[in-house]
Motif scaffolding. Structure first.
Motif, PDB file in Angstrom:
ATOM      1  N   LYS A  20       0.831  -1.216   0.000  1.00 19.56           N
ATOM      2  CA  LYS A  20       0.000   0.000   0.000  1.00 19.56           C
ATOM      3  C   LYS A  20       0.864   1.264   0.000  1.00 19.56           C
ATOM      4  O   LYS A  20       0.394   2.343   0.351  1.00 19.56           O
ATOM      5  CB  LYS A  20      -0.923   0.012   1.213  1.00 19.56           C
ATOM      6  CG  LYS A  20      -1.846  -1.190   1.327  1.00 19.56           C
ATOM      7  CD  LYS A  20      -2.814  -1.298   0.157  1.00 19.56           C
ATOM      8  CE  LYS A  20      -3.769  -2.470   0.347  1.00 19.56           C
ATOM      9  NZ  LYS A  20      -4.661  -2.662  -0.830  1.00 19.56           N
ATOM     10  N   TYR A  99      -2.867   9.783   3.831  1.00 20.94           N
ATOM     11  CA  TYR A  99      -4.227   9.238   3.853  1.00 20.94           C
ATOM     12  C   TYR A  99      -4.844   9.426   5.234  1.00 20.94           C
ATOM     13  O   TYR A  99      -4.158   9.742   6.207  1.00 20.94           O
ATOM     14  CB  TYR A  99      -4.237   7.776   3.434  1.00 20.94           C
ATOM     15  CG  TYR A  99      -3.493   6.822   4.341  1.00 20.94           C
ATOM     16  CD1 TYR A  99      -4.103   6.280   5.475  1.00 20.94           C
ATOM     17  CD2 TYR A  99      -2.190   6.416   4.053  1.00 20.94           C
ATOM     18  CE1 TYR A  99      -3.438   5.389   6.300  1.00 20.94           C
ATOM     19  CE2 TYR A  99      -1.509   5.526   4.873  1.00 20.94           C
ATOM     20  CZ  TYR A  99      -2.133   5.014   5.995  1.00 20.94           C
ATOM     21  OH  TYR A  99      -1.468   4.133   6.805  1.00 20.94           O
ATOM     22  N   GLU A 103      -9.064   5.410   4.099  1.00 21.26           N
ATOM     23  CA  GLU A 103      -8.088   4.378   3.732  1.00 21.26           C
ATOM     24  C   GLU A 103      -7.701   3.520   4.935  1.00 21.26           C
ATOM     25  O   GLU A 103      -7.572   2.292   4.823  1.00 21.26           O
ATOM     26  CB  GLU A 103      -6.823   5.029   3.148  1.00 21.26           C
ATOM     27  CG  GLU A 103      -7.031   5.739   1.826  1.00 21.26           C
ATOM     28  CD  GLU A 103      -7.507   7.181   1.989  1.00 21.26           C
ATOM     29  OE1 GLU A 103      -7.558   7.906   0.986  1.00 21.26           O
ATOM     30  OE2 GLU A 103      -7.828   7.581   3.144  1.00 21.26           O
ATOM     31  N   TRP A 107      -8.258  -0.466   4.840  1.00 19.64           N
ATOM     32  CA  TRP A 107      -7.107  -1.371   4.823  1.00 19.64           C
ATOM     33  C   TRP A 107      -7.094  -2.286   6.047  1.00 19.64           C
ATOM     34  O   TRP A 107      -6.669  -3.439   5.945  1.00 19.64           O
ATOM     35  CB  TRP A 107      -5.810  -0.572   4.734  1.00 19.64           C
ATOM     36  CG  TRP A 107      -5.623   0.065   3.368  1.00 19.64           C
ATOM     37  CD1 TRP A 107      -6.195  -0.336   2.196  1.00 19.64           C
ATOM     38  CD2 TRP A 107      -4.828   1.202   3.069  1.00 19.64           C
ATOM     39  NE1 TRP A 107      -5.804   0.488   1.164  1.00 19.64           N
ATOM     40  CE2 TRP A 107      -4.955   1.437   1.663  1.00 19.64           C
ATOM     41  CE3 TRP A 107      -4.017   2.055   3.805  1.00 19.64           C
ATOM     42  CZ2 TRP A 107      -4.300   2.484   1.016  1.00 19.64           C
ATOM     43  CZ3 TRP A 107      -3.365   3.102   3.167  1.00 19.64           C
ATOM     44  CH2 TRP A 107      -3.507   3.307   1.783  1.00 19.64           C
TER      45      TRP A 107
END
Length: 878
Positions: A20, A99, A103, A107
């Motif tokens: 990521k 972020y 996010e 995640w």
């Protein structure tokens, strides 16, 4: 669910967040860097504080780590339950102004449900009561029904620690199933039972708090995620506690093997098994990060943990030293995440062995003393005094929690307030070491107001003069545009040839000049980020921000300092050759006059060892080895065999300093170009500074010549006073020592004769109680040793006797109590007697039933104290 191992889970997490766009950073040391608010790193975000506050620029806006942590708030509960522990690994993903909630939540859900394949119906998110944004993300974007999302208040779901960055949290709970529950019909998320456990915590750092409940929205919002690796492994492996997780179970099983017992058969034994299993993990990693046992700060925490584990080994019947052998299992189980443990294994095992041996030397004696102290406790007095508790701590190495634990097993307690008063000095020192004044635990300075994007570059390896632009000027309390004659301040430039104090090497001195002013550099300091500050005073004119300045380093100071620094490298290699590879640098100080070097070693160096080190270093100086520096990646440097420092934080590119084929170290300091420039080397002192840490002070070059001149002057002075030549001084001193020894021996004979003759006079005035003659008298012109000799003579003269003598010496009181065996058999106890008598003269003391000594502060009360002695002796013998 797949029962992933702890090491597998660590890798899966880091790999996921690397995919990521996160930079995977290795765990920071347990020793905080530039953070006085904590003694040990206790959370994944703790080493990253400067990035969260904006005082330093992170290497990337997205970072992920698995950080080793230690928390010590409930050491006494470790072992008593399977929940508590001190050492843990914290998985974390962090965003510094990148972020945010969308996010982070997505995640966390993706990793748990897609990567680990945890069934969604076993996961329950929670949000802060007022955080509708997070609630909507869980509900509308992730698709969690409203009734499965829990809203909690500030106490549970809002993270803040005094003043500084803070914000709401969103946690994820895992349902372990009914077998771990309390059975209550209303059992759900938030219940105190073990069914629903929090496994993930997203902290949304969106506010700046002032510590008084006032918050301002941050312009750059951050994400701080924490997930305990051991707890995650417990969930995935569906085991009862962290002690059943694969890597920790291996340690637990080794403890059971040493003790010849089975875990789960006896709760009392299980407590000891858990204590040892848990504490050896903390001990191993603390020692690996360079922490050494001591009686203050983080060294005291290490000592407490190690000695508590050692004592519980005895309770399990384990004989001899065993903790170092157990540490091998910790290292083997942890290597995948912490490969540096292999490089440090010899040192770790040696340090643990020495500390355990030191404890074993004193624990039996200490336990005997504690047993005697406990004999004096009763139903009416179940509290051990703070004074006695401190004696166990100071003399026998018993941490207070160990004393408390032993006493609790017998139904007694400790006067903790009295203990704290007795060790006030040590407490003050420890408080100073962790004084908390702001988010980073240090006073706010003007340097923290400097724009984080300001950078400085050191260019002084190959030059001592350089021109550069002034970027910042400060006084003690403000950033200013100019400094004028007489003003003290700090100058920052884009580039500088001045070396800042770092790595044990003190800063350069010198001059900064502009067309309009002159600034004397008194110190150079490394500030946050790459900034370098020149501290000093304007002596002429005015210097201004934006001007180009000529920076000139004091060449003599630099040259002499470099010589001492290069000698330190040669000496460290020589020490490893002579003493062994366990030698590691623990600290150093190098300036133009001398060098000081602290290193790990477990006994004083012998004269032969010191001479051998000097011989090796001087040989390498005379060989004229070229000193070569190279820049390379950290991995490349390690492959070359270059030595690195314990706990040092290195960047990706490091500087390797090589001296021929003899020495190779990672070092950012300045050095001579050839070892012959060091001239000569001499160790002037070797001493101990802490458990397992020795200190050498040495001289080179002009400093050594000045030392020899001083020694020669002192020798000539001594020779004159002895009326001899310098060559005859040693013989003359030996002759005087023999004469003094003979006179001392004659003096002792005379004192013994006087004591024998005095016993007849002293023994008069006795009183017989229960067949024992009791006596309490005040004496004069006699020291402590004389009191004891006179007591022995008087006992011999009287037969069965119980006596107390007191005398005044230099405004203080000396007391001694003695009892023959016959008197002890009839109830006499000199130790208990002396406590009561000493209290009358404002003092304290104690001892055995047959002999005890004490002191006092009030000579005027001696007659009253002797009356008290007669009263107590009669009571004991009646």
């Amino acid at each position: 669910m797949k029962p992933y191992g702890l090491n597998e889970l660590r890798k899966m997490y880091l790999d996921f967040f690397e995919s990521k766009g996160h930079l995977v950073m290795p765990s920071f040391s347990l020793v905080p860097e530039n953070d006085k608010s904590i003694l040990l790193i206790n959370a994944g975000m703790a080493p990253l504080k400067p990035y969260f506050t904006g005082q330093e620029i992170p290497p990337r806006k997205r970072v992920t780590t698995c950080q080793k942590c230690i928390r010590t708030g409930d050491i006494e509960n470790v072992g008593k339950t399977s929940r508590h522990g001190t050492f843990f690994e914290m998985l974390g993903n962090f965003s510094f102004g990148d972020y945010f909630k969308k996010e982070a939540i997505a995640w966390s859900w993706e990793f748990l449900t897609d990567v680990l394949e945890i069934p969604q119906e076993r996961l329950y998110p929670s949000v802060y009561l007022e955080d509708d944004e997070a609630f909507d993300i869980w509900n509308k974007q992730i698709g969690i029904p409203e009734e499965r999302i829990f809203r909690f208040g500030k106490e549970d779901n809002f993270w803040e620690h005094g003043a500084g960055p803070c914000g709401p949290c969103s946690e994820i709970y895992f349902d372990r199933g009914e077998k771990y529950g309390c059975g209550k019909p209303d059992c759900t998320v938030g219940c105190d039972c073990d069914r629903y456990v929090e496994i993930w915590n997203n902290v949304f750092t969106q506010f700046e708090g002032d510590g008084n409940g006032n918050y301002e929205e941050l312009e750059n919002k951050n994400i701080d995620t924490g997930m305990g690796l051991e707890r995650l492994a417990m969930v995935m492996q569906d085991v009862e506690s962290i002690f059943d997780v694969d890597t920790i179970r291996a340690i637990r099983d080794k403890v059971c093997s040493f003790a010849g017992v089975i875990y789960g058969e006896d709760e009392k034994r299980d407590i000891s098994i858990r204590v040892i299993t848990e504490h050896i993990r903390s001990v191993t990693f603390m020692v690996s990060d360079g922490i050494t046992p001591s009686n203050e700060g983080r060294g005291y925490i290490l000592r407490r943990l190690l000695r508590r584990a050692a004592r519980h080994g005895r309770l399990l019947g384990i004989r001899g030293d065993f903790l170092a052998e157990l540490s091998k299992t910790v290292i083997a189980e942890s290597l995948m995440g912490y490969p540096e443990l292999a490089d440090r294994q010899d040192y770790i095992l040696k340090m643990i062995t020495v500390e355990e041996q030191n404890f074993n030397k004193t624990i039996d004696q200490g336990l005997t003393v504690l047993s005697d102290m406990m004999e004096n406790l009763s139903e009416d007095n179940r509290v051990l005094s703070g004074e006695d508790t401190f004696k166990l701590y100071d003399t026998y190495g018993f941490p207070i929690d160990l004393t408390i634990e032993i006493l609790e097993e017998k139904g007694f307690s400790v006067d903790e307030e009295g203990f704290r008063k007795a060790m006030e000095h040590q407490r003050e020192t420890a408080r100073a070491a962790r004084e908390t004044t702001n988010y980073m635990g240090t006073d706010v300075t003007i340097y923290q107001s400097i724009d984080p994007s300001i950078e400085s570059k050191f260019v002084g390896y190959d030059r001592l003069c350089h021109n550069s632009k002034i970027t910042v000027l400060t006084t003690n309390d403000a950033i200013v545009d100019e400094l004028t004659a007489g003003q003290k301040g700090t100058v920052l430039t884009e580039e500088t040839p001045f070396y800042a104090t770092m790595g044990g090497q003190v800063a350069d001195g010198g001059i900064i000049e502009t067309t309009g002013g002159k600034f004397i550099v008194e110190d150079v300091i490394k500030l946050q980020g790459t900034k370098i500050g020149h501290v000093g005073k304007v002596t002429e004119g005015v210097i201004k921000t934006g001007e180009t300045a000529a920076l000139t380093v004091d060449s003599e100071q630099r040259y002499l300092t470099a010589g001492n620094h290069s000698a330190t490298h040669l000496m460290q290699k020589a020490l490893r050759m002579v003493l062994g590879n366990h030698v590691e640098q623990k600290g150093s100080m190098v300036d133009k006059d001398k060098l000081r070097f602290d290193f790990t070693h477990f006994s004083p160096m012998t004269e032969e060892e010191i001479a051998r080190v000097e011989e090796i270093v001087n040989a390498k100086i005379q060989e004229g080895l070229e000193v070569v520096t190279d820049e390379m990646t950290l991995d490349e440097a390690k492959k070359t065999g270059a030595m690195a420092l314990f706990g040092e934080k290195y960047g990706e590119v490091v500087r390797v300093v090589r001296m021929g084929d003899f020495s190779s170290e990672l070092c950012g300091g300045t050095h001579v170009g050839n070892t012959r420039q060091v001239t000569a080397f001499k160790i002037i002192s070797e001493s101990g500074v802490a458990a397992g840490v020795r200190r050498i002070e040495a001289l080179t070059g002009t400093g050594l010549l000045a030392h020899y001149a001083s020694v020669e002057r002192e020798l000539n002075t001594a020779a004159r006073q002895l009326k001899s030549s310098p060559a005859e001084v040693a013989g003359k001193i030996a002759s005087l020592q023999d004469e003094l020894k003979a006179l001392h021996k004659e003096n002792e004979k005379l004192k013994a004769k006087i004591a024998k003759e005095a016993a007849s006079d002293v023994a008069s005035g006795t009183e017989t109680v229960n067949g024992v003659q009791i006596l309490a008298k005040q004496l004069s012109d006699i020291d402590k040793n004389g009191l004891r000799s006179l007591g022995d003579e008087t006992k011999d003269k009287l037969g069965e006797a119980f006596l107390v003598f007191a005398c005044e010496s230099e405004g203080k009181v000396n007391l001694i109590a003695m009892a023959t065996q016959g008197a002890v058999d009839k109830g006499a106890h000199a130790g208990n007697l002396i406590k009561e008598v000493a209290a009358v003269v404002g003092g304290g003391g104690g001892g055995r039933p047959n002999m005890a000594q004490a002191g006092g502060k009030n000579p005027a009360a001696i007659p009253e104290a002797l009356e008290k002695a007669i009263e107590v002796m009669k009571k004991q013998l009646s």
